[in-house]
Design a protein around this motif. Sequence first.
Motif, PDB file in Angstrom:
ATOM      1  N   ALA A  69      -2.492   0.383   9.063  1.00  0.00           N
ATOM      2  CA  ALA A  69      -2.370   1.845   9.022  1.00  0.00           C
ATOM      3  C   ALA A  69      -3.086   2.389   7.791  1.00  0.00           C
ATOM      4  O   ALA A  69      -3.792   3.401   7.856  1.00  0.00           O
ATOM      5  CB  ALA A  69      -0.895   2.240   9.027  1.00  0.00           C
ATOM      6  N   LYS A  70      -2.925   1.730   6.664  1.00  0.00           N
ATOM      7  CA  LYS A  70      -3.573   2.186   5.424  1.00  0.00           C
ATOM      8  C   LYS A  70      -5.090   2.094   5.517  1.00  0.00           C
ATOM      9  O   LYS A  70      -5.813   2.958   5.017  1.00  0.00           O
ATOM     10  CB  LYS A  70      -3.098   1.341   4.237  1.00  0.00           C
ATOM     11  N   LEU A  71      -5.566   1.011   6.117  1.00  0.00           N
ATOM     12  CA  LEU A  71      -7.013   0.794   6.191  1.00  0.00           C
ATOM     13  C   LEU A  71      -7.643   1.502   7.389  1.00  0.00           C
ATOM     14  O   LEU A  71      -8.864   1.543   7.519  1.00  0.00           O
ATOM     15  CB  LEU A  71      -7.317  -0.717   6.287  1.00  0.00           C
ATOM     16  N   GLY A  72      -6.812   2.012   8.276  1.00  0.00           N
ATOM     17  CA  GLY A  72      -7.324   2.682   9.470  1.00  0.00           C
ATOM     18  C   GLY A  72      -7.966   1.728  10.458  1.00  0.00           C
ATOM     19  O   GLY A  72      -8.900   2.075  11.172  1.00  0.00           O
ATOM     20  N   LEU A  73      -7.464   0.484  10.509  1.00  0.00           N
ATOM     21  CA  LEU A  73      -8.023  -0.494  11.449  1.00  0.00           C
ATOM     22  C   LEU A  73      -7.341  -0.380  12.816  1.00  0.00           C
ATOM     23  O   LEU A  73      -6.140  -0.111  12.901  1.00  0.00           O
ATOM     24  CB  LEU A  73      -7.853  -1.914  10.897  1.00  0.00           C
ATOM     25  N   ALA A  74      -8.140  -0.610  13.859  1.00  0.00           N
ATOM     26  CA  ALA A  74      -7.641  -0.453  15.237  1.00  0.00           C
ATOM     27  C   ALA A  74      -6.696  -1.589  15.617  1.00  0.00           C
ATOM     28  O   ALA A  74      -6.617  -2.598  14.914  1.00  0.00           O
ATOM     29  CB  ALA A  74      -8.824  -0.425  16.197  1.00  0.00           C
ATOM     30  N   ALA A  89      -3.347  -8.335   3.449  1.00  0.00           N
ATOM     31  CA  ALA A  89      -3.550  -8.287   1.997  1.00  0.00           C
ATOM     32  C   ALA A  89      -3.121  -6.931   1.437  1.00  0.00           C
ATOM     33  O   ALA A  89      -2.518  -6.845   0.364  1.00  0.00           O
ATOM     34  CB  ALA A  89      -5.019  -8.566   1.670  1.00  0.00           C
ATOM     35  N   VAL A  90      -3.429  -5.882   2.180  1.00  0.00           N
ATOM     36  CA  VAL A  90      -3.043  -4.530   1.743  1.00  0.00           C
ATOM     37  C   VAL A  90      -1.559  -4.284   2.004  1.00  0.00           C
ATOM     38  O   VAL A  90      -0.822  -3.790   1.148  1.00  0.00           O
ATOM     39  CB  VAL A  90      -3.905  -3.477   2.488  1.00  0.00           C
ATOM     40  N   GLY A  91      -1.119  -4.660   3.205  1.00  0.00           N
ATOM     41  CA  GLY A  91       0.251  -4.345   3.611  1.00  0.00           C
ATOM     42  C   GLY A  91       1.310  -5.119   2.859  1.00  0.00           C
ATOM     43  O   GLY A  91       2.426  -4.623   2.665  1.00  0.00           O
TER      44      GLY A  91
END
Length: 377
Positions: A69-74, A89-91
Amino acid sequence: MMIEHLADLADPAKTPRLVVKVGSALLVGKDGQPRREWLAALASEIAEARARGQQVIVVSSGAIALGAAKLGLAKGGRGSLADAQASAAVGQIALAGLWADLLGAQGLTAAQLLVTLEDLDDRRRYLNASATISKLLEAGAIPVINENDSVATEEIRFGDNDRLAARAAQAARADAVALLSDVDGLYDRDPREPGATMLPRVQGVTRAIHDMASTGSTSGMGSGGMTSKLQAAEIAGRAGIVLAIINGTHDRPIARAIGNDLGTLFLPRRRDGSLKAWLGGRQRMAGAIVVDDGCAAALMRGGSLLATGITGVEGAFRRGDAVAVRDSAGRALAQGLIEYEASEVEAILGHRSEELAEILGYAPRSAVIHRDQLVLL
Ligand code: GLU
């Protein structure tokens, strides 16, 4: 004292150590944001368990969903392995912060452990993880465990946190695992079908039980589904650990399941010692040994695996590796630590113990797999 009912999961005498597994769909809303209120209520249930004198370990998913969600990945970050690893890594930072906040609000200290399948399959690293978890629990912290998704490649991933939860429960020497699911428990058929009934108790995960599980998670967010929950029940069961599937979609799910006696309890058939429990829960084998029917029967009676009953060898394993033992029909019978490397087993298979010294050119070991290093499945 044995766990026999869901209510026993809240009894510190019967369940001194409890693992609670929370899946992505419960933790993260459709909007990609954490479901804070629900989680805060769960954190209060964890605090209540602690106050009753229980030690609690959390296995938490959600890193991939939060990060995507943060990176806007599908596709919720699950479009490719690279997406999943970047998302995790982000989450994971957000996830750890969330647990630290919510448990902190209950006066509890969260402790993060990220593990790979290999960490728990390697005996030394497994014992290390086990010691760390025990130390944290004794010090009053709540270990929050997730797979180290950013580094685990496809072939060596758990991929689902259900099996990870069962394996972590072994490492933690826990008494029970509660898997919070999006259904009330295991049904005898797809729960959306009319007439489907829930099984309150399962003793041993048989073929018939596997057939009941409809594959695929309904949420499309996690990666579990009922199949991985049954695998988790098998791993836990081999170590004498009870596993419960309860519905996590309600507020305070543990109290609800216990209060209404609603969920499926998988009761273990035996309690192996710690080495055998670890061995039985190992996820990857270096190879396989195929045995004849006489040998299979001897193994079932608790015997060691001898060269004479071996009919085939698969894989390039070395001495001390974990290998699977299969019967002639391909059924997995056991797994164990092998005393010989693959080429030696090739040379001695089918031969009687008296013949081995001459074939090998040195004094043979007492068995190809000793009974103490062998776990029946
Ligand atoms: N470890 C993954 C995550 O944190 C979830 C695995 C699963 O879906 O069970 O996102």
